[in-house]
Design a protein around this motif. Sequence first.
Motif, mmCIF file in Angstrom:
data_model
loop_
_atom_site.group_PDB
_atom_site.id
_atom_site.type_symbol
_atom_site.label_atom_id
_atom_site.label_comp_id
_atom_site.label_asym_id
_atom_site.label_seq_id
_atom_site.Cartn_x
_atom_site.Cartn_y
_atom_site.Cartn_z
ATOM 1 N N LYS A 196 0.853 -1.189 0.000
ATOM 2 C CA LYS A 196 0.000 0.000 0.000
ATOM 3 C C LYS A 196 0.884 1.231 0.000
ATOM 4 O O LYS A 196 1.737 1.397 0.882
ATOM 5 C CB LYS A 196 -0.909 0.002 1.228
ATOM 6 C CG LYS A 196 -1.849 1.205 1.293
ATOM 7 C CD LYS A 196 -2.683 1.170 2.569
ATOM 8 C CE LYS A 196 -3.575 2.409 2.667
ATOM 9 N NZ LYS A 196 -4.358 2.425 3.938
ATOM 10 N N SER A 197 0.717 2.050 -0.994
ATOM 11 C CA SER A 197 1.547 3.244 -1.126
ATOM 12 C C SER A 197 1.155 4.312 -0.095
ATOM 13 O O SER A 197 -0.017 4.432 0.283
ATOM 14 C CB SER A 197 1.398 3.806 -2.541
ATOM 15 O OG SER A 197 2.181 4.966 -2.695
ATOM 16 N N CYS A 198 2.170 5.071 0.332
ATOM 17 C CA CYS A 198 1.924 6.205 1.230
ATOM 18 C C CYS A 198 3.146 7.119 1.194
ATOM 19 O O CYS A 198 4.156 6.801 0.565
ATOM 20 C CB CYS A 198 1.640 5.737 2.656
ATOM 21 S SG CYS A 198 3.050 4.959 3.469
ATOM 22 N N GLY A 206 1.105 2.854 5.448
ATOM 23 C CA GLY A 206 1.105 2.045 4.230
ATOM 24 C C GLY A 206 1.685 0.662 4.487
ATOM 25 O O GLY A 206 1.887 0.246 5.632
ATOM 26 N N ASP A 208 4.935 -1.468 2.964
ATOM 27 C CA ASP A 208 6.124 -1.284 2.137
ATOM 28 C C ASP A 208 6.442 -2.546 1.341
ATOM 29 O O ASP A 208 6.914 -3.557 1.891
ATOM 30 C CB ASP A 208 7.313 -0.901 3.023
ATOM 31 C CG ASP A 208 8.474 -0.347 2.229
ATOM 32 O OD1 ASP A 208 8.639 -0.754 1.063
ATOM 33 O OD2 ASP A 208 9.224 0.483 2.775
ATOM 34 N N GLN A 252 4.270 0.670 -3.604
ATOM 35 C CA GLN A 252 3.078 -0.166 -3.503
ATOM 36 C C GLN A 252 3.287 -1.533 -4.136
ATOM 37 O O GLN A 252 2.697 -2.517 -3.687
ATOM 38 C CB GLN A 252 1.888 0.530 -4.178
ATOM 39 C CG GLN A 252 0.615 -0.320 -4.154
ATOM 40 C CD GLN A 252 -0.624 0.501 -4.403
ATOM 41 O OE1 GLN A 252 -0.813 1.551 -3.772
ATOM 42 N NE2 GLN A 252 -1.489 0.035 -5.303
ATOM 43 N N GLU A 253 4.133 -1.607 -5.165
ATOM 44 C CA GLU A 253 4.274 -2.869 -5.878
ATOM 45 C C GLU A 253 5.726 -3.096 -6.305
ATOM 46 O O GLU A 253 6.390 -2.173 -6.767
ATOM 47 C CB GLU A 253 3.359 -2.875 -7.107
ATOM 48 C CG GLU A 253 3.310 -4.198 -7.856
ATOM 49 C CD GLU A 253 2.282 -4.172 -8.978
ATOM 50 O OE1 GLU A 253 2.669 -4.431 -10.131
ATOM 51 O OE2 GLU A 253 1.092 -3.878 -8.692
#
Length: 397
Positions: A196-198, A206, A208, A252-253
Motif C-alpha cells: 500500500k503506497s503512502c 502504508g 512497504d 506499492q508494488e
Amino acid sequence: MKLEELFLKESEKYVEWIINIRRELHKYPELDFNLPKTTKIITDILESLNIEYKSGIGKSGILAELKGKNQNITIALRADMDALPIIENTNCSFSSKHHGYMHACGHDAHTGILLGVAKILSENRNHLPCNVRFIFQPAEETTGGALPMIKDGCLDGVNAIFGLHVDPSLEVGKIGIKYGAMNASSTGIEFKVIGKSCHGAYPSSGVDAIVTTAQIISSIQSIISRNVDSRDSVVISFGKISGGEAENIIAQEVTCIGTMRTISNDTKENMKIRLKDMVEMISRAYGATGEIIFKDSYTALINHDEYVDIVKENGNSFLGKENVFIETLTNMGVEDFSYYLEKVAGVFFVLGVKNKNEKIVAPLHNEKFNIDESSLIVGVKMQILNILSAYKKLENL
C-alpha cells in the motif's frame, strides 16, 4: 582391416575439408530459427554428398540420413546451428561477416563436425553397418529448437543418439564425460509483492512492498540450506527487481524476476511449493499480498550410463586414458539435448578445444572465443567410433 580402422584412416583425407566448412559457417552466424545462410551451406553440402534430407524440420532444422546394411537400427548425431548476438573480436581471417552476431559458443564447430562425419560415411557408405541420422538443430541458445524437431519426428525410429559440445576449459585432444546428470534444468521465477503506497515520512500508514520483497529474497536462500538434501544441487538467483515511483513514496508494488536451476524433477517441484509458501506467507505477515509464477524451461540433461561407457571406452582407446576426463560435478547451465535423451538412450559429451600455446583460451559466449581447429577431426573420429560401438551394442540386444 577392421571397420573402425577403415573409417579412421579415411577421416584423415578430409581434415582440411572439415576445417574449411567450419570457417565458412563461422563467417555467417545467424540467430534462433532464422538461419537461411547456414541451412543453405548445409543443404548444398548434403546434396553434393548425395545424402537425402528434409529441411524445415522444427521450423528451420534439417534432417538427413544415410542408409546402412542393417536398416532396423538407426543411430542419430545432433549438431546445433545457431549463434549469439555478440560482436566478434578475434581478428580471424574468417571472422563474422554479420556484424553483431558471432559463433561464440562453437556451434559452427558442431555443425562442421557433423558434416565431416556425413562426408566420410557417405564416401564409404558401402561399409556402413546401420542407418545414421544427422540432426541439424536451430535455436539451442534461445527458446530451444530440440522440442520442435522432436515434434516433427526427428527421433522416429532412432535407437540411440550422441551429441557433443566444444569445451574451452579442456586442452585439444581431450574429451570430458559425465555419468548421470550432466546439466541442470532451468525454471524462470517471477514474484510480485503488492503493498500500500503512502508518503515516505509516514510509513506506518502504508505497506512497504520493498521491505517485504527484501525479506522474501533473504529468506528464500534458507530453503536451499535447510530444505534441500546437501547431496542435491539447487541454485536460485534473482537478476531483476523493479518497483517504486519516487524516493519519498513507499512502494506499492515490486516485481522480482529470477531463475532456478535443479537436477532432480522431484526437487524442482518441491522447491516450487516452498517458494510459493515463502512468497505468500511472508507477504501476508507484512500486510502485503504475494503472487508467484513459474516458467519451466530446459529439463535436466541425464546421460544414459551405458552410452557414457561407450564414449569412455572409445576415448581411452583412441585418445588414451589420460585424455578422458570424467566429470564429477553437474554443470548448472542448461542444454536442450536433454529433450532427446528423455526420448532415446544416448549421451552428451564435451570436446577439448583449448590451446594455451596459441592463446586459444577464451571462454564460451566471449567476443574472443575460438577453437584449436585440430579438435574438429578428433570430434569426427569420436562420433564415428561411437556409431560403430553403439551399433554393436544394439545388434546384440
